[in-house]
Structures are given as C-alpha cells and as structure tokens.
Design a protein around this motif. Sequence first.
Motif: not given
Length: 101
Positions: A54-58, A60-73, A82-88
């Motif tokens: 799943d991560e590998h396919r993500c 390779r998607e146009p634009g790559g991973h869809d990252w959520a904003p960084w969490s607080a420290a 932070r986590e990718c919204r598509r593949c986690a």
Amino acid sequence: MSRTPVRCIVLTCDSCGTRTSSEREADYYPSLAHARADGWETADGSDLCISCADEHRCEREPGGHDWAPWSAASGAGRYRSRECRRCAKEQTAAVLSLVVA
C-alpha cells in the motif's frame, strides 16, 4: 505410512521483514497465487506485504504521499509525527531547539 512431498512458499517482506499477514496462522503459502490473493505484491524486484505494498503504491501516485499536518511535539525526546491520509504511513521527526546565548 504414506507421505507426499508438498511444495510451499515462505515470503519475507523486503521492506519490513514480515513473514506473513496477521490474518494467517501459517507462515507459508501453497503457491505464489495464494500469496498474491492474500495481498502480497512484487514491486521493483522486492516482495512486499500488504501494508508495504500500500505504501509503495501511494509513493508512486502523482504527488506522492498525502501528508497530514505535523502533530505537536511530544515525548521526552521531543518528537512530532504525521501520517499519510491515503496509506497511513507514519513519519516522525525530532524537534530541534536552538539555544541563543
């Protein structure tokens, strides 16, 4: 006693080291087709478990991973994540603090 030799396949994920999916009790497959049906893939010459595929396919998607904003420290080492919204897939990074004297 009669015995019949049986051929099976044991896969190890080349990315994370997983030997089987968590849904299976055995760590082997009767054939590569059974492993593929369970979600294993081969990409760029590597065998990948379901999560890593799943991560590998993500990636390779146009634009790559869809990252959520960084969490607080958080934590003693002061990390944020932070986590990718598509593949986690998760990323962590140390928070650097500059001391000005």
